[in-house]
Design a protein around this motif. Sequence first.
Motif, PDB file in Angstrom:
ATOM      1  N   VAL A   1      56.473 -15.845 -13.143  1.00 30.58           N
ATOM      2  CA  VAL A   1      55.917 -16.924 -13.432  1.00 30.58           C
ATOM      3  C   VAL A   1      55.375 -17.747 -12.233  1.00 30.58           C
ATOM      4  O   VAL A   1      54.360 -18.125 -12.147  1.00 30.58           O
ATOM      5  N   SER A   2      55.934 -17.431 -11.224  1.00 31.02           N
ATOM      6  CA  SER A   2      55.636 -18.204  -9.980  1.00 31.02           C
ATOM      7  C   SER A   2      54.350 -17.553  -9.472  1.00 31.02           C
ATOM      8  O   SER A   2      53.255 -18.152  -8.935  1.00 31.02           O
ATOM      9  N   THR A   3      54.370 -16.176  -9.300  1.00 33.76           N
ATOM     10  CA  THR A   3      53.031 -15.391  -9.225  1.00 33.76           C
ATOM     11  C   THR A   3      51.577 -15.886 -10.063  1.00 33.76           C
ATOM     12  O   THR A   3      50.741 -16.249  -9.476  1.00 33.76           O
ATOM     13  N   ILE A   4      52.133 -16.129 -11.450  1.00 38.34           N
ATOM     14  CA  ILE A   4      50.923 -16.569 -12.267  1.00 38.34           C
ATOM     15  C   ILE A   4      50.492 -18.056 -11.801  1.00 38.34           C
ATOM     16  O   ILE A   4      49.541 -18.273 -11.983  1.00 38.34           O
ATOM     17  N   LEU A   5      51.535 -18.810 -11.640  1.00 36.84           N
ATOM     18  CA  LEU A   5      51.071 -20.223 -11.515  1.00 36.84           C
ATOM     19  C   LEU A   5      50.515 -20.389  -9.905  1.00 36.84           C
ATOM     20  O   LEU A   5      49.270 -21.082  -9.945  1.00 36.84           O
ATOM     21  N   THR A   6      50.812 -19.551  -9.119  1.00 36.08           N
ATOM     22  CA  THR A   6      50.218 -19.552  -7.715  1.00 36.08           C
ATOM     23  C   THR A   6      48.659 -18.908  -7.870  1.00 36.08           C
ATOM     24  O   THR A   6      47.692 -19.538  -7.322  1.00 36.08           O
ATOM     25  N   THR A   7      48.664 -17.794  -8.365  1.00 36.58           N
ATOM     26  CA  THR A   7      47.147 -17.353  -8.650  1.00 36.58           C
ATOM     27  C   THR A   7      46.377 -18.102  -9.471  1.00 36.58           C
ATOM     28  O   THR A   7      45.199 -18.114  -9.218  1.00 36.58           O
ATOM     29  N   SER A   8      46.639 -18.710 -10.514  1.00 37.47           N
ATOM     30  CA  SER A   8      45.921 -19.713 -11.393  1.00 37.47           C
ATOM     31  C   SER A   8      45.522 -20.916 -10.528  1.00 37.47           C
ATOM     32  O   SER A   8      44.336 -21.259 -10.555  1.00 37.47           O
ATOM     33  N   SER A   9      46.535 -21.477  -9.579  1.00 36.16           N
ATOM     34  CA  SER A   9      45.923 -22.481  -8.749  1.00 36.16           C
ATOM     35  C   SER A   9      44.975 -22.287  -7.823  1.00 36.16           C
ATOM     36  O   SER A   9      43.833 -23.021  -7.423  1.00 36.16           O
ATOM     37  N   ILE A  10      45.298 -21.029  -7.057  1.00 35.58           N
ATOM     38  CA  ILE A  10      44.160 -20.451  -6.236  1.00 35.58           C
ATOM     39  C   ILE A  10      42.744 -20.118  -6.847  1.00 35.58           C
ATOM     40  O   ILE A  10      41.937 -20.563  -6.214  1.00 35.58           O
ATOM     41  N   SER A  11      42.853 -19.579  -7.923  1.00 36.57           N
ATOM     42  CA  SER A  11      41.529 -19.268  -8.706  1.00 36.57           C
ATOM     43  C   SER A  11      40.741 -20.674  -9.049  1.00 36.57           C
ATOM     44  O   SER A  11      39.579 -20.664  -9.039  1.00 36.57           O
ATOM     45  N   ILE A  12      41.610 -21.590  -9.511  1.00 36.56           N
ATOM     46  CA  ILE A  12      41.031 -22.790  -9.981  1.00 36.56           C
ATOM     47  C   ILE A  12      40.453 -23.528  -8.848  1.00 36.56           C
ATOM     48  O   ILE A  12      39.149 -23.909  -8.782  1.00 36.56           O
ATOM     49  N   GLY A  13      41.134 -23.461  -7.545  1.00 38.61           N
ATOM     50  CA  GLY A  13      40.369 -24.176  -6.433  1.00 38.61           C
ATOM     51  C   GLY A  13      39.262 -23.419  -5.856  1.00 38.61           C
ATOM     52  O   GLY A  13      38.213 -24.009  -5.487  1.00 38.61           O
ATOM     53  N   ILE A  14      39.332 -22.115  -5.791  1.00 40.89           N
ATOM     54  CA  ILE A  14      38.248 -21.294  -5.515  1.00 40.89           C
ATOM     55  C   ILE A  14      36.879 -21.675  -6.573  1.00 40.89           C
ATOM     56  O   ILE A  14      35.537 -21.962  -6.059  1.00 40.89           O
ATOM     57  N   VAL A  15      36.932 -21.613  -8.066  1.00 42.43           N
ATOM     58  CA  VAL A  15      36.157 -22.063  -8.593  1.00 42.43           C
ATOM     59  C   VAL A  15      35.567 -23.368  -8.653  1.00 42.43           C
ATOM     60  O   VAL A  15      34.423 -23.525  -8.665  1.00 42.43           O
ATOM     61  N   LEU A  16      36.304 -24.295  -8.397  1.00 40.09           N
ATOM     62  CA  LEU A  16      35.837 -25.685  -8.353  1.00 40.09           C
ATOM     63  C   LEU A  16      35.064 -25.911  -7.001  1.00 40.09           C
ATOM     64  O   LEU A  16      34.025 -26.401  -7.207  1.00 40.09           O
ATOM     65  N   VAL A  17      35.484 -25.150  -5.883  1.00 41.82           N
ATOM     66  CA  VAL A  17      34.668 -25.338  -4.664  1.00 41.82           C
ATOM     67  C   VAL A  17      33.332 -24.644  -4.898  1.00 41.82           C
ATOM     68  O   VAL A  17      32.390 -25.265  -4.504  1.00 41.82           O
ATOM     69  N   GLU A  18      33.153 -23.463  -5.496  1.00 39.09           N
ATOM     70  CA  GLU A  18      32.253 -22.934  -5.948  1.00 39.09           C
ATOM     71  C   GLU A  18      31.089 -23.569  -6.706  1.00 39.09           C
ATOM     72  O   GLU A  18      29.872 -23.872  -6.534  1.00 39.09           O
ATOM     73  N   TYR A  19      31.823 -24.283  -7.708  1.00 43.39           N
ATOM     74  CA  TYR A  19      31.129 -25.135  -8.661  1.00 43.39           C
ATOM     75  C   TYR A  19      30.535 -26.397  -8.255  1.00 43.39           C
ATOM     76  O   TYR A  19      29.282 -26.667  -8.328  1.00 43.39           O
ATOM     77  N   ALA A  20      31.182 -26.963  -7.161  1.00 45.47           N
ATOM     78  CA  ALA A  20      30.711 -28.109  -6.404  1.00 45.47           C
ATOM     79  C   ALA A  20      29.479 -27.910  -5.717  1.00 45.47           C
ATOM     80  O   ALA A  20      28.602 -28.609  -5.529  1.00 45.47           O
ATOM     81  N   MET A  21      29.740 -26.586  -4.733  1.00 45.24           N
ATOM     82  CA  MET A  21      28.504 -26.386  -3.976  1.00 45.24           C
ATOM     83  C   MET A  21      27.421 -25.954  -4.498  1.00 45.24           C
ATOM     84  O   MET A  21      26.195 -26.441  -4.062  1.00 45.24           O
ATOM     85  N   LYS A  22      27.412 -25.360  -5.839  1.00 42.52           N
ATOM     86  CA  LYS A  22      26.292 -24.779  -6.568  1.00 42.52           C
ATOM     87  C   LYS A  22      25.483 -26.021  -7.070  1.00 42.52           C
ATOM     88  O   LYS A  22      24.256 -26.070  -7.315  1.00 42.52           O
ATOM     89  N   LYS A  23      26.483 -26.982  -7.625  1.00 48.16           N
ATOM     90  CA  LYS A  23      25.797 -28.144  -8.480  1.00 48.16           C
ATOM     91  C   LYS A  23      25.147 -29.130  -7.394  1.00 48.16           C
ATOM     92  O   LYS A  23      24.179 -29.799  -7.765  1.00 48.16           O
ATOM     93  N   LYS A  24      25.604 -29.125  -6.270  1.00 47.00           N
ATOM     94  CA  LYS A  24      25.112 -29.798  -5.073  1.00 47.00           C
ATOM     95  C   LYS A  24      23.833 -29.457  -4.696  1.00 47.00           C
ATOM     96  O   LYS A  24      22.786 -30.440  -4.747  1.00 47.00           O
ATOM     97  N   SER A  25      23.651 -28.239  -4.535  1.00 40.27           N
ATOM     98  CA  SER A  25      22.392 -27.714  -4.169  1.00 40.27           C
ATOM     99  C   SER A  25      21.346 -27.440  -5.330  1.00 40.27           C
ATOM    100  O   SER A  25      21.374 -27.570  -6.425  1.00 40.27           O
TER     101      SER A  25
END
Length: 63
Positions: free
Chosen positions: A39-63
């Motif tokens: 459960v700890s691994t799933i929660l950690t990897t999901s938060s990391i994945s969400i962070g990566i995708v949000l940064v990519e989404y924000a960068m692509k949307k800005k440009s």
Amino acid sequence: MNLKRAIIKFLLYFVVFTGSNLVLKAIFIPDDLNFHDIVSTILTTSSISIGIVLVEYAMKKKS
């Protein structure tokens, strides 16, 4: 990048990170792999994945 593509990227990152993390834990620390660790691994990897995708989404949307 649209929202559908961001969700697909999140799922891809999540599956890859979770799978590789659980496999590595099963190989290197097999005695210590219990429900809490999974459960700890799933929660950690999901938060990391969400962070990566949000940064990519924000960068692509800005440009």
